[in-house]
Design an enzyme around this catalytic site. Structure first.
Site, PDB file in Angstrom:
ATOM      1  N   HIS A 214       0.766  -1.144  -0.063  1.00  0.00           N
ATOM      2  CA  HIS A 214      -0.044  -0.120  -0.006  1.00  0.00           C
ATOM      3  C   HIS A 214       0.807   1.250   0.060  1.00  0.00           C
ATOM      4  O   HIS A 214       0.231   2.260  -0.514  1.00  0.00           O
ATOM      5  CB  HIS A 214      -0.990  -0.088   1.162  1.00  0.00           C
ATOM      6  CG  HIS A 214      -0.465   0.010   2.430  1.00  0.00           C
ATOM      7  ND1 HIS A 214      -0.094  -0.953   3.231  1.00  0.00           N
ATOM      8  CD2 HIS A 214      -0.169   1.103   3.370  1.00  0.00           C
ATOM      9  CE1 HIS A 214       0.463  -0.747   4.362  1.00  0.00           C
ATOM     10  NE2 HIS A 214       0.500   0.509   4.343  1.00  0.00           N
ATOM     11  N   ASP A 244       0.545  -7.720   0.515  1.00  0.00           N
ATOM     12  CA  ASP A 244       0.543  -6.294   0.690  1.00  0.00           C
ATOM     13  C   ASP A 244       1.983  -6.149   0.727  1.00  0.00           C
ATOM     14  O   ASP A 244       2.754  -6.078   1.566  1.00  0.00           O
ATOM     15  CB  ASP A 244      -0.015  -5.933   1.991  1.00  0.00           C
ATOM     16  CG  ASP A 244       0.038  -4.148   2.170  1.00  0.00           C
ATOM     17  OD1 ASP A 244       0.520  -3.537   1.284  1.00  0.00           O
ATOM     18  OD2 ASP A 244      -0.327  -3.851   3.418  1.00  0.00           O
ATOM     19  N   GLY A 324       3.007   5.027   9.919  1.00  0.00           N
ATOM     20  CA  GLY A 324       4.221   5.323   9.632  1.00  0.00           C
ATOM     21  C   GLY A 324       5.013   4.110   9.716  1.00  0.00           C
ATOM     22  O   GLY A 324       6.251   4.072   9.131  1.00  0.00           O
ATOM     23  N   SER A 326       4.376   1.255   8.521  1.00  0.00           N
ATOM     24  CA  SER A 326       3.955   0.380   7.186  1.00  0.00           C
ATOM     25  C   SER A 326       5.274   0.057   6.493  1.00  0.00           C
ATOM     26  O   SER A 326       6.123   0.847   6.359  1.00  0.00           O
ATOM     27  CB  SER A 326       2.937   1.048   6.313  1.00  0.00           C
ATOM     28  OG  SER A 326       1.760   0.616   6.852  1.00  0.00           O
ATOM     29  N   SER A 342       1.867  -4.600   7.723  1.00  0.00           N
ATOM     30  CA  SER A 342       0.763  -4.270   6.675  1.00  0.00           C
ATOM     31  C   SER A 342      -0.055  -3.224   7.420  1.00  0.00           C
ATOM     32  O   SER A 342      -0.414  -2.147   7.102  1.00  0.00           O
ATOM     33  CB  SER A 342       0.107  -5.414   6.222  1.00  0.00           C
ATOM     34  OG  SER A 342      -1.181  -5.116   5.438  1.00  0.00           O
TER      35      SER A 342
END
Length: 451
Positions: A214, A244, A324, A326, A342
């Site tokens: 993402h 992801d 942040g 991720s 994720s």
């Protein structure tokens, strides 16, 4: 990640605390050999390291066939617990016991649990829900966040009830499921902030890193400083859907992207290999907002229904994370790359669920190998895993594991003592102090900066 241009964060990892696994492989032909000198006929469960338990679980899954109904690692007893479906052939139980596992008879087979998950997918794909098989209860654990109310809750509850009383349970989460993309520091693209995961070598031989998908679909180019010039460009990204993850190539082919985590003070932590998660496994997460956090794997092959769409094949944990984080790395104390952050619910103050993309799946999908030219999965990779940070042993299940992938983007790096912890997180929350994991590793974080 440890390379020339990415900013350093602070952390402290004792060299002894990240020693690589010994060379003792868990191989079924030798599995009935006792560790304490007992006879070969002894059926007492073996005491195993988490990585060895994961290897044994994979082998038993193939050996037991349809009788295998999942497994998990009991960190307290340091034993692998294997679920089996009772039947006429008791030999499968004997084989599992001789291999060193603790055997437990259960009712729900893996195909039955998979069918239940498929029913949830077809009848209850509702934003704010997630589900994964929990081998400890031999049921599907369904989680609903705070947005699932009214008719949507009724729909979810009736679907779970239709599966039967012994097939699934529902847990209510106080937070809201979301991806952890945010504006801030670490790797930047416009107003977005994510965390880099592990350095890899792309299929064409160029240096790259893995992060969340993402993040990869949010922006094409990423910088190592806010408002800085881009240093890397997204090559592939998957989100939502079957994963992801994203592969981001460094724009400069001469970028140093070594296979280690730089923890400052001249110390590096090798990541020996990419490995599969096991329920019950103790894991650590590093991210640009909250630095270092730890917890356990709760479920595998999780499905999460984010507002942006459904993502499948994730790892469910109780490790906290915040916007942040991720893309940040999930790894074990002994240096195995497990996942990429994720999303989830909650934060590092109240806790919550967090989901991770398995590294092994991401590597296979993008055609990359872990680290700077190393072979994924712990093959003989030249730069020996344990020559740094006191880890001079062969890692994993008896293979020569090369130096693993480094991670940076907020995992903070300052050598300081004997603890795995302590980060200057750059994120306005108190990371606490003296939180000790089951392996005796202490997190001494004290992050008090504001966004």
């Amino acid at each position: 990640m440890s390379h020339k241009r990415m900013p350093k964060r602070k952390a402290a990892i004792a060299a002894g605390g990240v020693a690589a696994l010994g060379a003792a492989a868990i191989l079924l032909p030798h599995a009935n050999a006792s560790q304490d000198g007992a006879s070969d006929d002894a059926a007492a469960p073996r005491t195993l390291k988490a990585a060895d338990a994961s290897d044994l679980a994979s082998q038993l899954a193939g050996l037991l066939g349809d009788a295998f109904a999942g497994s998990y690692y009991d960190a307290g007893s340091r034993q692998l617990v294997v679920n089996v479906i009772p039947g006429d052939n008791n030999n499968v139980i004997v084989q599992a016991k001789k291999a060193g596992a603790q055997v437990r008879e259960v009712e729900n087979s893996l195909p039955a649990l998979a069918a239940g998950a498929q029913t949830l997918k077809s009848e209850a794909t509702i934003p704010g829900t997630a589900w994964a098989v929990d081998p400890r209860t031999n049921k599907i654990l369904v989680t609903a966040d705070s947005t699932v109310t009214g008719d949507r809750w009724d729909q979810l509850e009736s679907t779970v009830d239709s599966l039967g009383s012994g097939m699934a349970t529902i847990k209510k989460s106080q937070g809201t499921f979301k991806t952890f993309l945010s504006g801030g520091d670490a790797i930047f693209a416009g107003g977005a902030r994510c965390s880099a995961g592990f350095n890899v070598t792309a299929g064409d031989g160029s240096p790259a890193f893995l992060t969340a998908g993402h993040c990869g679909v949010a922006a094409e180019q990423w910088a190592d400083a806010q408002d800085g010039a881009p240093i890397a460009t997204v090559d592939q990204a998957t989100f939502p859907g079957e994963g992801d993850f994203a592969l981001v190539k460094y724009d400069d082919p001469a970028t140093e992207a070594p296979s280690d985590v730089n923890v400052g003070g001249g110390q590096i932590v090798p990541i020996n290999q990419a490995a599969e998660a096991t329920v019950g496994l103790q894991v650590f997460r590093m991210g640009s907002t909250t630095g270092l956090s730890d917890g356990q794997v709760l479920g595998l092959d999780a499905t999460v229904n984010y507002p942006e769409g459904t993502v499948t094949g994730l790892i469910q944990t109780n490790v906290c994370a915040e916007p942040g984080d991720s893309g940040g790395s999930l790894f074990t104390q002994d240096g195995q790359a497990i996942g990429l952050t994720s999303g989830g619910s909650g934060d590092c103050t109240v806790g919550g669920e967090t989901f991770f993309q398995p590294v092994t799946t991401a590597l296979e999908a993008v055609g990359a190998t872990l680290g700077a030219g190393d072979a994924a999965g712990g093959e003989d990779a030249g730069a020996g895993a344990g020559e740094e940070a006191g880890a001079g042993e062969e890692a994993g299940a008896g293979e020569d594991a090369g130096a693993g992938a480094g991670e940076e983007a907020g995992a903070g790096e300052e050598a300081g003592g004997d603890d795995l912890g302590g980060e200057d997180a750059g994120a306005g929350h108190d990371a606490g102090a003296g939180v000790e994991d089951e392996a005796g590793v202490e997190d001494e974080a004290a992050a008090n900066e504001s966004h």
